[in-house]
Enzyme design. Structure first.
Site, PDB file in Angstrom:
ATOM      1  N   GLU A 166       0.808  -1.231   0.000  1.00  0.00           N
ATOM      2  CA  GLU A 166       0.000   0.000   0.000  1.00  0.00           C
ATOM      3  C   GLU A 166       0.848   1.293   0.000  1.00  0.00           C
ATOM      4  O   GLU A 166       0.333   2.360   0.304  1.00  0.00           O
ATOM      5  CB  GLU A 166      -1.011   0.072   1.164  1.00  0.00           C
ATOM      6  CG  GLU A 166      -1.644  -1.207   1.636  1.00  0.00           C
ATOM      7  CD  GLU A 166      -2.407  -2.017   0.594  1.00  0.00           C
ATOM      8  OE1 GLU A 166      -1.810  -3.026   0.160  1.00  0.00           O
ATOM      9  OE2 GLU A 166      -3.533  -1.693   0.235  1.00  0.00           O
ATOM     10  N   TYR A 168       3.590   2.009   1.912  1.00  0.00           N
ATOM     11  CA  TYR A 168       4.284   2.368   3.158  1.00  0.00           C
ATOM     12  C   TYR A 168       5.794   2.105   3.019  1.00  0.00           C
ATOM     13  O   TYR A 168       6.267   1.705   1.959  1.00  0.00           O
ATOM     14  CB  TYR A 168       3.690   1.577   4.336  1.00  0.00           C
ATOM     15  CG  TYR A 168       2.252   1.963   4.647  1.00  0.00           C
ATOM     16  CD1 TYR A 168       1.932   3.259   5.047  1.00  0.00           C
ATOM     17  CD2 TYR A 168       1.210   1.037   4.546  1.00  0.00           C
ATOM     18  CE1 TYR A 168       0.620   3.623   5.341  1.00  0.00           C
ATOM     19  CE2 TYR A 168      -0.100   1.389   4.836  1.00  0.00           C
ATOM     20  CZ  TYR A 168      -0.394   2.684   5.236  1.00  0.00           C
ATOM     21  OH  TYR A 168      -1.681   3.046   5.520  1.00  0.00           O
ATOM     22  N   ARG A 216       2.946  -8.921   4.150  1.00  0.00           N
ATOM     23  CA  ARG A 216       1.931  -8.363   3.250  1.00  0.00           C
ATOM     24  C   ARG A 216       2.629  -7.668   2.103  1.00  0.00           C
ATOM     25  O   ARG A 216       3.222  -6.594   2.235  1.00  0.00           O
ATOM     26  CB  ARG A 216       0.992  -7.405   3.987  1.00  0.00           C
ATOM     27  CG  ARG A 216      -0.133  -6.946   3.089  1.00  0.00           C
ATOM     28  CD  ARG A 216      -1.449  -6.786   3.773  1.00  0.00           C
ATOM     29  NE  ARG A 216      -2.538  -6.781   2.794  1.00  0.00           N
ATOM     30  CZ  ARG A 216      -3.591  -5.992   2.855  1.00  0.00           C
ATOM     31  NH1 ARG A 216      -3.740  -5.167   3.852  1.00  0.00           N
ATOM     32  NH2 ARG A 216      -4.520  -6.049   1.917  1.00  0.00           N
ATOM     33  N   HIS A 254      -1.623   3.641  -1.572  1.00  0.00           N
ATOM     34  CA  HIS A 254      -2.704   4.560  -1.213  1.00  0.00           C
ATOM     35  C   HIS A 254      -2.752   5.746  -2.170  1.00  0.00           C
ATOM     36  O   HIS A 254      -3.803   6.364  -2.340  1.00  0.00           O
ATOM     37  CB  HIS A 254      -2.542   5.052   0.232  1.00  0.00           C
ATOM     38  CG  HIS A 254      -2.892   3.998   1.252  1.00  0.00           C
ATOM     39  ND1 HIS A 254      -3.959   3.128   1.094  1.00  0.00           N
ATOM     40  CD2 HIS A 254      -2.331   3.664   2.432  1.00  0.00           C
ATOM     41  CE1 HIS A 254      -4.030   2.317   2.143  1.00  0.00           C
ATOM     42  NE2 HIS A 254      -3.043   2.608   2.956  1.00  0.00           N
ATOM     43  N   GLN A 341     -18.537   4.134   4.116  1.00  0.00           N
ATOM     44  CA  GLN A 341     -19.083   5.321   4.766  1.00  0.00           C
ATOM     45  C   GLN A 341     -18.816   5.402   6.268  1.00  0.00           C
ATOM     46  O   GLN A 341     -18.558   6.475   6.782  1.00  0.00           O
ATOM     47  CB  GLN A 341     -20.592   5.391   4.515  1.00  0.00           C
ATOM     48  CG  GLN A 341     -20.923   6.142   3.251  1.00  0.00           C
ATOM     49  CD  GLN A 341     -22.398   6.121   2.958  1.00  0.00           C
ATOM     50  OE1 GLN A 341     -22.845   5.412   2.070  1.00  0.00           O
ATOM     51  NE2 GLN A 341     -23.176   6.875   3.699  1.00  0.00           N
TER      52      GLN A 341
HETATM   53  P1  NAP Z   1     -28.387  16.871  -0.762  1.00  0.00           P
HETATM   54  O1  NAP Z   1     -27.095  16.241  -0.523  1.00  0.00           O
HETATM   55  O2  NAP Z   1     -28.996  17.756   0.258  1.00  0.00           O
HETATM   56  O3  NAP Z   1     -28.245  17.694  -2.124  1.00  0.00           O
HETATM   57  C1  NAP Z   1     -29.302  18.414  -2.633  1.00  0.00           C
HETATM   58  C2  NAP Z   1     -28.810  19.241  -3.823  1.00  0.00           C
HETATM   59  O4  NAP Z   1     -29.922  19.979  -4.317  1.00  0.00           O
HETATM   60  C3  NAP Z   1     -27.741  20.219  -3.474  1.00  0.00           C
HETATM   61  O5  NAP Z   1     -26.750  20.123  -4.469  1.00  0.00           O
HETATM   62  C4  NAP Z   1     -28.438  21.575  -3.484  1.00  0.00           C
HETATM   63  O6  NAP Z   1     -27.464  22.424  -4.033  1.00  0.00           O
HETATM   64  C5  NAP Z   1     -29.633  21.358  -4.380  1.00  0.00           C
HETATM   65  N1  NAP Z   1     -30.832  22.046  -3.918  1.00  0.00           N
HETATM   66  C6  NAP Z   1     -31.375  22.049  -2.688  1.00  0.00           C
HETATM   67  N2  NAP Z   1     -32.499  22.767  -2.654  1.00  0.00           N
HETATM   68  C7  NAP Z   1     -32.695  23.235  -3.900  1.00  0.00           C
HETATM   69  C8  NAP Z   1     -33.692  24.051  -4.500  1.00  0.00           C
HETATM   70  N3  NAP Z   1     -34.715  24.526  -3.812  1.00  0.00           N
HETATM   71  N4  NAP Z   1     -33.568  24.328  -5.793  1.00  0.00           N
HETATM   72  C9  NAP Z   1     -32.540  23.851  -6.524  1.00  0.00           C
HETATM   73  N5  NAP Z   1     -31.559  23.082  -6.002  1.00  0.00           N
HETATM   74  C10 NAP Z   1     -31.648  22.783  -4.699  1.00  0.00           C
HETATM   75  O7  NAP Z   1     -29.489  15.792  -1.081  1.00  0.00           O
HETATM   76  P2  NAP Z   1     -29.412  14.474  -1.975  1.00  0.00           P
HETATM   77  O8  NAP Z   1     -28.457  14.566  -3.087  1.00  0.00           O
HETATM   78  O9  NAP Z   1     -30.833  14.224  -2.340  1.00  0.00           O
HETATM   79  O10 NAP Z   1     -28.927  13.372  -0.989  1.00  0.00           O
HETATM   80  C11 NAP Z   1     -29.713  13.034   0.169  1.00  0.00           C
HETATM   81  C12 NAP Z   1     -28.842  12.408   1.210  1.00  0.00           C
HETATM   82  O11 NAP Z   1     -28.377  11.146   0.780  1.00  0.00           O
HETATM   83  C13 NAP Z   1     -27.624  13.251   1.513  1.00  0.00           C
HETATM   84  O12 NAP Z   1     -27.368  13.232   2.886  1.00  0.00           O
HETATM   85  C14 NAP Z   1     -26.519  12.521   0.791  1.00  0.00           C
HETATM   86  O13 NAP Z   1     -25.263  12.699   1.401  1.00  0.00           O
HETATM   87  C15 NAP Z   1     -26.983  11.083   0.873  1.00  0.00           C
HETATM   88  N6  NAP Z   1     -26.412  10.325  -0.256  1.00  0.00           N
HETATM   89  C16 NAP Z   1     -25.128   9.961  -0.190  1.00  0.00           C
HETATM   90  C17 NAP Z   1     -24.566   9.289  -1.231  1.00  0.00           C
HETATM   91  C18 NAP Z   1     -23.131   8.847  -1.164  1.00  0.00           C
HETATM   92  O14 NAP Z   1     -22.572   8.503  -2.136  1.00  0.00           O
HETATM   93  N7  NAP Z   1     -22.512   8.829  -0.020  1.00  0.00           N
HETATM   94  C19 NAP Z   1     -25.305   9.003  -2.366  1.00  0.00           C
HETATM   95  C20 NAP Z   1     -26.616   9.395  -2.406  1.00  0.00           C
HETATM   96  C21 NAP Z   1     -27.169  10.079  -1.355  1.00  0.00           C
HETATM   97  P3  NAP Z   1     -27.652  23.994  -4.191  1.00  0.00           P
HETATM   98  O15 NAP Z   1     -28.540  24.405  -3.063  1.00  0.00           O
HETATM   99  O16 NAP Z   1     -26.279  24.562  -4.132  1.00  0.00           O
HETATM  100  O17 NAP Z   1     -28.248  24.163  -5.518  1.00  0.00           O
HETATM  101 FE1  SF4 Z   2     -17.487  -0.243   5.879  1.00  0.00          FE
HETATM  102 FE2  SF4 Z   2     -19.700  -1.362   6.820  1.00  0.00          FE
HETATM  103 FE3  SF4 Z   2     -19.780  -0.027   4.522  1.00  0.00          FE
HETATM  104 FE4  SF4 Z   2     -18.553  -2.393   4.729  1.00  0.00          FE
HETATM  105  S1  SF4 Z   2     -20.732  -1.981   4.963  1.00  0.00           S
HETATM  106  S2  SF4 Z   2     -17.752  -0.620   3.720  1.00  0.00           S
HETATM  107  S3  SF4 Z   2     -17.678  -2.266   6.743  1.00  0.00           S
HETATM  108  S4  SF4 Z   2     -19.340   0.817   6.518  1.00  0.00           S
END
Ligand code: NAP
Ligand code: SF4
Length: 671
Positions: A166, A168, A216, A254, A341
């Protein structure tokens, strides 16, 4: 023959025997850094030993101060903390397991100010330039490894793993990329391998013959200036001759710009490189990375690609992985969905790792609560992540649970997410919950909205009705070109060739990926992965990299957000870069600081700065976040029916499956 005969068969190492072929691989969990005394660490590992891990490898301990990954990281260089280690090794032994300590010298990845490395070149992921080690430094470091291994033996460990992959320190010596020395420790391959060989020799001399020493190795470096497969085979044979008991497979540095463990990586992707190690040496070889189910593990072992499999995150997701497999209960395995996550992303934000699908991981002691004395009747409304985590936990704790779900199937938002390439891993989580529903006799009423009178009959009422997509009031939003992410991801609507995505949160990125990727069966095909990321499985070029395949983009996509500045700030640290890189390769455009003016037959009218523009798109996908669906909770409150509100129904902002599952499970522990 048992369907998992290879996985469950013991392995005799001569001086000791491993109970099966599944190792719990080393992980940074921060448990070892933050938990003194080591009660929580001991419990964490003991549960995994009880659950059948043949050998647990701890998080990395530095053999000296210079090798620490971060200030105050774990180190084992003197007798001071051995009593803490003994409490861990003893707990594992009593649970019927074995445990090895990983020795990790971070080299130039160390984030403190006094890192050392073969040369002064800084890493692209760490601006702090290392100090070039003198010959005396190298000699002292080799001794530190040997001392660390001897201390580990004193502390009751069954072995050590010498971390040499990785990117190191040891890896930095083996590769020309980071080793520009012209003394005995650089230049020829023999010189570059001198450090690992000397470490192995001295470790073996200190610990004796009856102690496990794992090496490893970086089985493919995935960086320019890394090793070729022939050089890696030479290294494997050299450490075998120097005293290694087992060779474990590491993959990629990494700093590599190739994903190695994320959801985008097909399961069992890297076994081609494990096979090469196995062909090179006679000692057992461990295959690693993206091995997440008993079936994948069994296939690898049965095909002879490796003698053992290492799983790390899967043991966070399910501490009983092997016990369930042995008991014919593989359908009860809570599978790691490779989201990163709550494990890696938690580590990167200074927290102790846990698991999205198993919030008890690393917090076992917090969940030590006796079963309730009284069985309650529990109603859960909503069969998304929050509701199902609550219902299945309450069921497991002996309550009589009924789940009401308005849709025709369980899963909630996961049913949408699962359509994004890689995220079909969520199917495993839904499968797991379905199994628990059967096991605990939970009644599930789909396509049903309960009445308030019906709910008033229960002892506990949980409202987990989730979220709905936010509607926008942009003039013309009812134009036929406008669709919501729900319609796109569920397949109820299809997108044209030119697409604008309004909103660039997690879902906006998901939609961009969904619309720019081939269908999941092609996107997750190992051949596609190799071509897209420019990997040469034969590793004939140094580092195993070749030019990535270039494909014409499937669509012309532009992502938009109102905020100025960089997009995707909220994406996971360990996965966001992958998504950004993939979308850039697919020519997905990004515009920030946008004002939406109106929508008509000409397309989406916007203003950016002082410029008015029209985006002539066929489809506008609205991914503008969500709002809580809490209507039922409010009605119940009006009628005086007490209820708990959890998940997105309680707070839509920043909702993710991690929070939903955690909240659902914790609530069930209060019943
Ligand atoms: P979000 O993260 O709150 O994003 C909403 C987007 O919409 C923002 O980009 C915002 O940007 C825009 N927005 C908000 N209000 C608006 C309005 N009135 N008019 C126009 N644009 C507006 O919500 P999400 O994408 O629906 O995700 C929901 C949750 O799921 C979040 O917590 C996210 O982190 C999670 N999630 C995570 C992943 C991951 O890969 N880890 C994948 C999917 C979802 P602006 O206000 O700048 O325009
Ligand atoms: Fe990490 Fe749990 Fe997601 Fe697996 S399921 S990648 S252990 S958070």
């Amino acid at each position: 023959m048992n369907a998992y005969a290879h996985l469950l068969s013991p392995l005799d190492l001569g001086f000791t025997k491993l109970s099966c072929r599944a190792i719990m691989g080393s992980m940074h969990t921060r448990l070892e850094t933050l938990d003194r005394p080591a009660e929580r660490v001991a419990r964490f590992y003991a549960e995994r030993a009880r659950g059948g891990a043949a050998l647990i490898i701890t998080g990395g301990f530095s053999p000296n101060g210079e090798g620490l990954l971060e200030p105050n990281g774990p180190v084992l260089s003197e007798h001071g903390h051995l009593h803490e280690h003994r409490s861990v090794t003893e707990a594992v032994r009593q649970a019927g397991g074995k445990i090895a300590l990983q020795i990790l010298h971070a080299g130039r990845y160390a984030t403190h100010g006094t890192s050392v490395a073969p040369s002064t070149l800084a890493s692209p992921i760490n601006p702090k330039a290392p100090r070039r080690m003198t010959a005396a430094d190298i000699e002292r470091t080799i001794e530190d490894y040997a001392t660390c291994a001897a201390l580990a033996r004193d502390a009751g460990y069954d072995g050590v793993e010498v971390m040499a992959s990785e990117g190191y320190l040891i890896n930095e010596f083996t590769a020309l990329r980071t080793n520009d020395r012209s003394d005995d420790w650089g230049g020829s391959l023999e010189n570059r391998l001198r450090l690992p060989v000397e470490i192995l020799r001295r470790v073996r001399a200190k610990v004796g013959a009856d102690f496990i020493v794992i090496y490893r190795i970086s089985s493919i470096d995935l960086v320019e200036g890394g090793l070729t497969s022939d050089e890696i085979a030479v290294q494997a044979r050299a450490v075998e001759a120097a005293g290694a008991t087992i060779i474990n497979q590491g993959i990629g540095w990494h700093e590599a710009r190739v994903p190695t463990i994320a959801q985008k990586v097909p399961r069992g992707m890297w076994t081609f490189a494990a096979r090469r190690l196995k062909d090179a040496v006679k000692i057992p070889v461990i295959a690693s990375n993206r091995i997440s189910t008993p079936d994948v593990a069994e296939r690898i072992l049965a095909s002879g690609e490796a003698d053992l499999v290492s799983m790390a995150r899967p043991w966070l997701a399910d501490p009983e992985f092997i016990a369930k497999t042995r008991g014919g209960r593989t359908d009860e395995v809570n599978v790691c969905i490779a989201c990163n996550q709550a494990c890696l992303d938690y580590i990167f934000s200074g927290r102790v790792a846990t698991c999205l699908v198993n919030p008890k991981a690393g917090r076992e002691i917090e969940f030590d609560q006796p079963l309730p004395m009284v069985q309650k009747r529990v109603a859960v409304v909503g069969a998304g992540p929050a509701g199902l985590a609550c219902a299945t936990t309450a069921g497991a704790r002996g309550h009589q649970v009924t789940v009401f779900e308005a849709q025709s199937r369980i899963g909630g938002q996961l049913n949408l997410a699962r359509n994004v390439p890689g995220k079909e891993e969520f199917d495993e989580t839904i499968r797991y919950w379905r199994r628990l529903i059967d096991k605990h006799g939970i009644s599930v009423k789909t396509a049903t909205r309960p009445t308030t009178d019906e709910l008033a009959q229960f002892d506990e009422v949980v409202i987990a009705t989730g979220v709905s997509a936010r509607h926008l009031d942009i003039p013309g939003v009812r134009h036929p070109s406008c669709v919501s992410y729900v319609e796109i991801l569920s397949g109820r609507a299809s997108a044209g060739k030119r697409v604008a995505i309004i909103g660039a949160g997690g879902i906006g990125f998901d939609v961009a990926e969904f619309l720019s990727s081939p269908p999941p069966d092609q996107a997750m095909d190992p051949r596609h992965f190799l071509a897209e990321w420019g990997i040469d499985p034969a590793n004939t070029e140094k580092g195993g990299l070749i030019a990535p395949a270039t494909e014409a983009p499937l669509r012309e996509i532009v992502m938009l957000q109102r905020k100025p500045g960089r997009m995707g700030r909220g994406l996971g640290v360990s996965t966001g870069w992958i998504l950004r890189l993939m979308l850039a390769k697919r020519k997905v455009a990004q515009m920030t600081g946008v004002t939406y003016r109106h929508i008509d037959d000409a397309g989406l009218h916007i203003t950016v700065g002082t410029d008015d523009k029209v985006l002539p798109v066929d489809t506008i996908v609205i991914c503008a976040g969500q709002e809580s669906e809490r209507g039922l909770y409010d009605v119940l409150a009006e009628k005086g029916v007490k209820a708990h509100l959890i998940g997105g129904a309680a707070k839509a902002a920043e909702l993710d499956a991690m929070r939903a599952i955690d909240e659902g499970m914790r609530l069930a522990y209060t019943f």
